[in-house]
Enzyme design. Structure first.
Site, PDB file in Angstrom:
ATOM      1  N   HIS A  81       0.936  -1.019  -0.063  1.00  0.00           N
ATOM      2  CA  HIS A  81       0.111   0.110   0.116  1.00  0.00           C
ATOM      3  C   HIS A  81       0.871   1.158   0.015  1.00  0.00           C
ATOM      4  O   HIS A  81       1.074   1.999   1.044  1.00  0.00           O
ATOM      5  CB  HIS A  81      -0.722  -0.107   1.245  1.00  0.00           C
ATOM      6  N   CYS A 178     -32.218   6.522  23.437  1.00  0.00           N
ATOM      7  CA  CYS A 178     -31.278   7.621  23.678  1.00  0.00           C
ATOM      8  C   CYS A 178     -30.709   8.589  22.303  1.00  0.00           C
ATOM      9  O   CYS A 178     -30.779   9.828  22.396  1.00  0.00           O
ATOM     10  CB  CYS A 178     -29.993   7.128  24.213  1.00  0.00           C
ATOM     11  N   CYS A 220     -22.104   1.611  26.613  1.00  0.00           N
ATOM     12  CA  CYS A 220     -23.317   1.732  26.244  1.00  0.00           C
ATOM     13  C   CYS A 220     -24.044   0.892  26.706  1.00  0.00           C
ATOM     14  O   CYS A 220     -25.057   1.104  27.581  1.00  0.00           O
ATOM     15  CB  CYS A 220     -23.801   2.523  25.021  1.00  0.00           C
TER      16      CYS A 220
HETATM   17  C1  HEC Z   1     -29.161   5.647  28.434  1.00  0.00           C
HETATM   18  C2  HEC Z   1     -28.874   6.301  27.097  1.00  0.00           C
HETATM   19  C3  HEC Z   1     -28.192   5.454  26.034  1.00  0.00           C
HETATM   20  C4  HEC Z   1     -28.276   4.320  25.605  1.00  0.00           C
HETATM   21  C5  HEC Z   1     -29.519   3.431  25.670  1.00  0.00           C
HETATM   22  C6  HEC Z   1     -27.206   4.153  24.637  1.00  0.00           C
HETATM   23  N1  HEC Z   1     -26.193   5.010  24.638  1.00  0.00           N
HETATM   24 FE1  HEC Z   1     -25.030   5.367  23.425  1.00  0.00          FE
HETATM   25  N2  HEC Z   1     -24.277   6.966  24.447  1.00  0.00           N
HETATM   26  C7  HEC Z   1     -24.901   7.346  25.558  1.00  0.00           C
HETATM   27  C8  HEC Z   1     -23.952   8.627  26.144  1.00  0.00           C
HETATM   28  C9  HEC Z   1     -24.506   9.474  27.355  1.00  0.00           C
HETATM   29  C10 HEC Z   1     -22.950   8.854  25.341  1.00  0.00           C
HETATM   30  C11 HEC Z   1     -21.945   9.827  25.327  1.00  0.00           C
HETATM   31  C12 HEC Z   1     -22.319  11.122  24.813  1.00  0.00           C
HETATM   32  C13 HEC Z   1     -22.906  11.013  23.346  1.00  0.00           C
HETATM   33  O1  HEC Z   1     -22.107  11.145  22.557  1.00  0.00           O
HETATM   34  O2  HEC Z   1     -23.979  10.779  23.146  1.00  0.00           O
HETATM   35  C14 HEC Z   1     -23.282   7.691  24.085  1.00  0.00           C
HETATM   36  C15 HEC Z   1     -22.210   7.464  23.159  1.00  0.00           C
HETATM   37  C16 HEC Z   1     -22.493   6.900  21.930  1.00  0.00           C
HETATM   38  C17 HEC Z   1     -21.478   6.660  21.002  1.00  0.00           C
HETATM   39  C18 HEC Z   1     -20.435   7.768  20.557  1.00  0.00           C
HETATM   40  C19 HEC Z   1     -20.871   9.009  19.840  1.00  0.00           C
HETATM   41  C20 HEC Z   1     -19.766   9.801  19.602  1.00  0.00           C
HETATM   42  O3  HEC Z   1     -19.760  10.511  18.829  1.00  0.00           O
HETATM   43  O4  HEC Z   1     -18.636   9.859  20.445  1.00  0.00           O
HETATM   44  C21 HEC Z   1     -22.081   5.650  20.195  1.00  0.00           C
HETATM   45  C22 HEC Z   1     -21.523   5.495  18.885  1.00  0.00           C
HETATM   46  C23 HEC Z   1     -23.219   5.290  21.010  1.00  0.00           C
HETATM   47  N3  HEC Z   1     -23.471   5.923  22.166  1.00  0.00           N
HETATM   48  C24 HEC Z   1     -23.800   4.219  20.300  1.00  0.00           C
HETATM   49  C25 HEC Z   1     -24.985   3.533  21.185  1.00  0.00           C
HETATM   50  C26 HEC Z   1     -25.534   2.009  20.773  1.00  0.00           C
HETATM   51  C27 HEC Z   1     -25.279   1.595  19.360  1.00  0.00           C
HETATM   52  C28 HEC Z   1     -26.469   1.819  21.798  1.00  0.00           C
HETATM   53  C29 HEC Z   1     -27.148   0.893  21.919  1.00  0.00           C
HETATM   54  C30 HEC Z   1     -26.286  -0.658  21.905  1.00  0.00           C
HETATM   55  C31 HEC Z   1     -26.276   3.029  22.674  1.00  0.00           C
HETATM   56  N4  HEC Z   1     -25.318   3.700  22.205  1.00  0.00           N
HETATM   57  C32 HEC Z   1     -27.171   2.951  23.983  1.00  0.00           C
HETATM   58  C33 HEC Z   1     -26.071   7.068  26.126  1.00  0.00           C
HETATM   59  C34 HEC Z   1     -26.698   5.946  25.704  1.00  0.00           C
HETATM   60  C1  HEC Z   2       1.660  -8.628   0.207  1.00  0.00           C
HETATM   61  C2  HEC Z   2       0.930  -7.274   0.006  1.00  0.00           C
HETATM   62  C3  HEC Z   2       0.161  -6.692   1.119  1.00  0.00           C
HETATM   63  C4  HEC Z   2       0.680  -6.422   2.356  1.00  0.00           C
HETATM   64  C5  HEC Z   2       1.606  -6.653   3.052  1.00  0.00           C
HETATM   65  C6  HEC Z   2      -0.752  -5.698   3.066  1.00  0.00           C
HETATM   66  N1  HEC Z   2      -1.747  -5.625   2.158  1.00  0.00           N
HETATM   67 FE1  HEC Z   2      -3.399  -4.957   2.487  1.00  0.00          FE
HETATM   68  N2  HEC Z   2      -4.190  -5.604   0.772  1.00  0.00           N
HETATM   69  C7  HEC Z   2      -3.442  -6.093  -0.212  1.00  0.00           C
HETATM   70  C8  HEC Z   2      -4.220  -6.432  -1.332  1.00  0.00           C
HETATM   71  C9  HEC Z   2      -3.871  -7.033  -2.721  1.00  0.00           C
HETATM   72  C10 HEC Z   2      -5.493  -5.623  -1.033  1.00  0.00           C
HETATM   73  C11 HEC Z   2      -6.763  -5.976  -1.872  1.00  0.00           C
HETATM   74  C12 HEC Z   2      -7.008  -7.368  -2.253  1.00  0.00           C
HETATM   75  C13 HEC Z   2      -7.317  -8.248  -0.857  1.00  0.00           C
HETATM   76  O1  HEC Z   2      -8.512  -8.301  -0.550  1.00  0.00           O
HETATM   77  O2  HEC Z   2      -6.196  -8.824  -0.542  1.00  0.00           O
HETATM   78  C14 HEC Z   2      -5.489  -5.350   0.327  1.00  0.00           C
HETATM   79  C15 HEC Z   2      -6.344  -4.794   1.025  1.00  0.00           C
HETATM   80  C16 HEC Z   2      -6.221  -4.050   2.030  1.00  0.00           C
HETATM   81  C17 HEC Z   2      -7.528  -3.250   2.822  1.00  0.00           C
HETATM   82  C18 HEC Z   2      -8.767  -3.026   2.269  1.00  0.00           C
HETATM   83  C19 HEC Z   2      -8.860  -1.942   1.124  1.00  0.00           C
HETATM   84  C20 HEC Z   2     -10.244  -1.667   0.670  1.00  0.00           C
HETATM   85  O3  HEC Z   2     -10.155  -0.819  -0.391  1.00  0.00           O
HETATM   86  O4  HEC Z   2     -11.034  -2.123   1.009  1.00  0.00           O
HETATM   87  C21 HEC Z   2      -7.003  -2.728   3.684  1.00  0.00           C
HETATM   88  C22 HEC Z   2      -7.814  -1.911   5.022  1.00  0.00           C
HETATM   89  C23 HEC Z   2      -5.676  -3.306   4.043  1.00  0.00           C
HETATM   90  N3  HEC Z   2      -5.260  -3.936   2.885  1.00  0.00           N
HETATM   91  C24 HEC Z   2      -4.645  -2.919   5.088  1.00  0.00           C
HETATM   92  C25 HEC Z   2      -3.281  -3.335   5.249  1.00  0.00           C
HETATM   93  C26 HEC Z   2      -2.786  -3.098   6.308  1.00  0.00           C
HETATM   94  C27 HEC Z   2      -2.770  -2.348   7.546  1.00  0.00           C
HETATM   95  C28 HEC Z   2      -1.468  -3.933   6.195  1.00  0.00           C
HETATM   96  C29 HEC Z   2      -0.453  -4.135   7.360  1.00  0.00           C
HETATM   97  C30 HEC Z   2      -0.989  -4.376   8.661  1.00  0.00           C
HETATM   98  C31 HEC Z   2      -1.585  -4.560   4.890  1.00  0.00           C
HETATM   99  N4  HEC Z   2      -2.663  -4.254   4.305  1.00  0.00           N
HETATM  100  C32 HEC Z   2      -0.697  -5.309   4.491  1.00  0.00           C
HETATM  101  C33 HEC Z   2      -2.075  -6.544  -0.112  1.00  0.00           C
HETATM  102  C34 HEC Z   2      -1.442  -6.171   0.988  1.00  0.00           C
END
Ligand code: HEC
Ligand code: HEC
Length: 259
Positions: A81, A178, A220
């Site tokens: 890459h 939420c 969460c």
């Molecule tokens: C009781 C309320 C509540 C519920 C239910 C809840 N969350 Fe949250 N969540 C929060 C609070 C508080 C934060 C921190 C502040 C914010 O970004 O909303 C948070 C943060 C997040 C964030 C980060 C957003 C950011 O920009 O950083 C994600 C993603 C998220 N929640 C997804 C979920 C998902 C998926 C679920 C269900 C599995 C869930 N939450 C359930 C209260 C809740």
């Molecule tokens: C030997 C070559 C090789 C190495 C080393 C390698 N990659 Fe890749 N990578 C590829 C090829 C080829 C693809 C696309 C085809 C596939 O699925 O393998 C790919 C695809 C990806 C994708 C998805 C790209 C997309 O457009 O969705 C990610 C993310 C990625 N590599 C991350 C990494 C990271 C991080 C590392 C090191 C930790 C790494 N690769 C090491 C060859 C490599």
């Protein structure tokens, strides 16, 4: 109603109703979509905007170093890459035809390690995987989320949507209650955002660390006293896909700062 009151009444209702019942599905008005950074204090916003002070860059920098390090039996990421992976993070989670499943960025990076670097998977939430993910996500900073939830991804999207809209935990609250119905309201020192993933991996002041979106989802789930899912769980990947599709067109912010 203050959200504290909502929580209190939800806990009461929760005590006498069936758990995990589905809630009326409500989608965000696409016109109203805003990033979580909008609800932070000016001070936290300034920290996010300052690339020298933003502690998330410690992970981005470590990720950049790892990107050019060969593994024991394989070449460095940069060898294949050469131009990095700009814009790629904005398209994840994405359907992968090889595994016939939706992969998030962490999963895709691990797939490349195993397949193309002859190296074992990095553990979820380990420092090297967080760093590589942060570095790859940073290369899409400012790019607009553009995730495909149609075709082969549709079933996973629907699974994620259902998780989002289902009440759970002792508080018997859904993500939707939420983050779709009450965003903008105060809850325990936070202002509820719309719950987008566009800042992740993000540095949370509460964690004093970078963390993945799944770490945030676990917090969460724990917040409503539900059992959190393991890191990388397919159900969290489905939620991640639903969240990303729900936030399409929002700019990526990683490494974001969150409270
Ligand atoms: C009781 C309320 C509540 C519920 C239910 C809840 N969350 Fe949250 N969540 C929060 C609070 C508080 C934060 C921190 C502040 C914010 O970004 O909303 C948070 C943060 C997040 C964030 C980060 C957003 C950011 O920009 O950083 C994600 C993603 C998220 N929640 C997804 C979920 C998902 C998926 C679920 C269900 C599995 C869930 N939450 C359930 C209260 C809740
Ligand atoms: C030997 C070559 C090789 C190495 C080393 C390698 N990659 Fe890749 N990578 C590829 C090829 C080829 C693809 C696309 C085809 C596939 O699925 O393998 C790919 C695809 C990806 C994708 C998805 C790209 C997309 O457009 O969705 C990610 C993310 C990625 N590599 C991350 C990494 C990271 C991080 C590392 C090191 C930790 C790494 N690769 C090491 C060859 C490599």
């Amino acid at each position: 109603m203050r959200l504290g009151a909502l929580l209190a009444s939800a806990a009461l209702i929760g005590a006498c109703s069936q758990p995990a019942e589905e809630h009326n599905a409500i989608e965000l008005d696409p016109e109203s979509i805003v990033s979580g950074s909008r609800f932070l204090t000016a001070e936290t916003q300034a920290l996010q905007a300052d690339d020298f002070a933003n502690p998330g860059f410690l992970w981005v920098d470590r990720g950049e170093a790892l990107f050019s390090e060969p593994t024991e039996n394989g070449s460095a990421c940069v060898a294949c890459h050469e131009k990095g992976l700009p814009g790629v993070a904005a398209t994840y989670p994405a359907f992968d035809t090889e595994t016939n499943s939706v992969l998030n960025l962490e999963g895709r990076i691990n797939q490349c390690r195993v397949k193309n670097q002859n190296a074992p998977e990095l553990a979820y939430e380990s420092d090297p995987l967080l760093s590589l993910t942060a570095y790859v996500a940073y290369q899409s900073r400012g790019a607009l989320v553009s995730v495909d939830s149609s075709g082969p991804s549709r079933e996973t999207y629907e699974t994620g949507r259902q998780y989002f809209q289902t009440r759970r935990g002792q508080f018997n609250l859904s993500c939707q209650q939420c983050h779709t119905e009450n965003w903008g309201k105060r809850l325990r020192g936070d202002t509820l955002s719309q719950g987008h993933g566009n800042g992740f991996p993000a540095y949370r002041l509460e964690w004093q660390s970078m963390g993945s979106l799944h770490r945030r989802l676990r917090d969460c789930d724990t917040g409503v006293r539900a059992e959190p899912l393991p890191y990388g769980d397919p159900l969290y990947i489905a939620v991640e896909l639903y969240l990303a599709a729900r936030s399409n067109e929002l700019p990526l912010e990683s490494p974001a700062i969150r409270r």
